[in-house]
Design an enzyme around this catalytic site. Structure first.
Site, mmCIF file in Angstrom:
data_model
loop_
_atom_site.group_PDB
_atom_site.id
_atom_site.type_symbol
_atom_site.label_atom_id
_atom_site.label_comp_id
_atom_site.label_asym_id
_atom_site.label_seq_id
_atom_site.Cartn_x
_atom_site.Cartn_y
_atom_site.Cartn_z
ATOM 1 N N LYS A 1 6.508 -20.301 -21.988
ATOM 2 C CA LYS A 1 7.353 -19.267 -21.390
ATOM 3 C C LYS A 1 6.478 -18.074 -21.042
ATOM 4 C CE LYS A 1 11.544 -16.538 -22.279
ATOM 5 N NZ LYS A 1 12.608 -16.227 -23.272
ATOM 6 N N LYS B 1 8.778 -22.396 -18.236
ATOM 7 C CA LYS B 1 9.578 -21.337 -17.629
ATOM 8 C C LYS B 1 8.671 -20.181 -17.225
ATOM 9 C CE LYS B 1 13.463 -18.258 -18.715
ATOM 10 N NZ LYS B 1 14.397 -17.783 -19.767
#
Length: 326
Positions: free
Chosen positions: A197, A250
């Site tokens: 992330k 992500k």
């Protein structure tokens, strides 16, 4: 005599729609998609997120209707984000029995039990400071935060969540949550780790939807530097070793190289998160008539699959379902 040219006839396999379909390497199907939902406390609330046209904050009394719509579209999995009325420094609303994610999960499993519920496991929506953990000396205390994240995961599993998806990026969060789930008897509940992330500007509209903007500083000390590639592989490998069952990358679109790297490195399912900024930009361009939304979105989705994503979390899931069903 004219010498005959020798070259490959690649266009033979592109000559018609049927031919192109016959040799197509990657395909989209609704089994690939997870649809994010923002659940708020209160009643009769359905607020469109200003920066995300078509995405709504909904109250619990709208959950049943939402599930019926998703089921009719062939969407089989949702990711739940809670937006509580009350916040505190510990993020208590994340792990109490009556938390908004827990209540939403119970309603979903009661109304549409076959719907797969993925519970976002973080504290940022519930903390008064907007960070993903406990603050000590103006910084996030990694190990103290892990204790509350473990409590949150167990609480979500008790409410009926099918998958726990920790998004906090604390070191050791997978192993601590795995141990807590196992000790509570939830050995069969998988963990969908936000393993990779990045600290990204593409999250802006999400923070409008989830009311989770940090009240001071930023998240760069725990989310990843967008300049780094090898770090993503270290993060992914650590999470697999600690017990992750799925790995999320992500954002998705600007990090397709990372999706491919992770896919080539691990043998767990890889999930691409098509984030809010990626959604908002397309919606804005389409509204102005600058792009063909359908063609652009489907191209983006197939790019994620081609890069190696097994699953896609996307706010476009409803739109994709309608287009695929045409």
């Amino acid at each position: 005599m004219v010498k005959e040219l020798s070259f490959k006839r690649h266009r033979r396999l592109r000559s018609t729609s049927a031919m192109r379909s016959l040799v197509r390497e990657n395909h989209l199907k609704m089994d690939d998609f997870i649809y994010p939902l923002f659940i708020v406390e209160g009643e009769n609330i359905k607020n469109e997120v200003s920066s995300m046209p078509g995405v709504f904050q909904i109250s619990l009394d709208f959950v049943k209707d939402e599930m019926e719509e998703l089921r009719s579209l062939g969407i089989k999995a949702v990711m739940i984000f809670g937006v509580p009325n009350e916040k505190d420094e510990q993020g208590t609303g994340a792990f109490i029995e009556t938390g908004i994610v827990q209540e939403a999960t119970r309603r979903i499993k009661k109304g549409v039990p076959e719907m797969l519920v993925v519970a976002d496991t973080c504290l940022c929506e519930y903390t008064s400071h907007g960070h993903c953990g406990v603050i000590h000396d103006h910084d996030v205390d990694n190990d103290e935060s892990l204790k509350l994240l473990a409590k949150t995961a167990v609480s979500q599993a008790e409410a009926g969540a099918d998958i726990i998806a920790p998004s906090n990026m604390m070191d050791g969060f997978v192993i601590v949550i795995r141990q807590a789930l196992d000790e509570a008897g939830y050995t069969n509940i998988p963990i969908m780790s936000y393993a990779v992330k990045y600290s990204s500007a593409f999250y802006g509209p999400f923070r409008d939807a989830a009311d989770s903007t940090p009240q001071f500083g930023n998240r760069k000390s725990y989310q990843m530097d967008p300049a780094n590639r090898l770090e993503a592989l270290r993060e992914a490998e650590s999470d697999v070793e600690e017990g992750a069952d799925f790995l999320i990358v992500k954002p998705a679109l600007s990090y397709l190289d990372i999706v491919r790297d992770v896919k080539n490195t691990v043998n767990t399912p890889v999930v691409a998160y098509n984030v809010s900024g990626e959604y908002a930009m397309v919606k804005a361009a389409a509204k102005n008539g600058w792009v063909d939304e359908k063609e652009l979105v489907l191209e983006k989705m197939i790019a994620m699959k081609r890069a190696g994503a097994d699953l896609i979390i996307s706010y476009f899931a409803k739109d994709v379902a309608k287009w695929l069903n045409e």
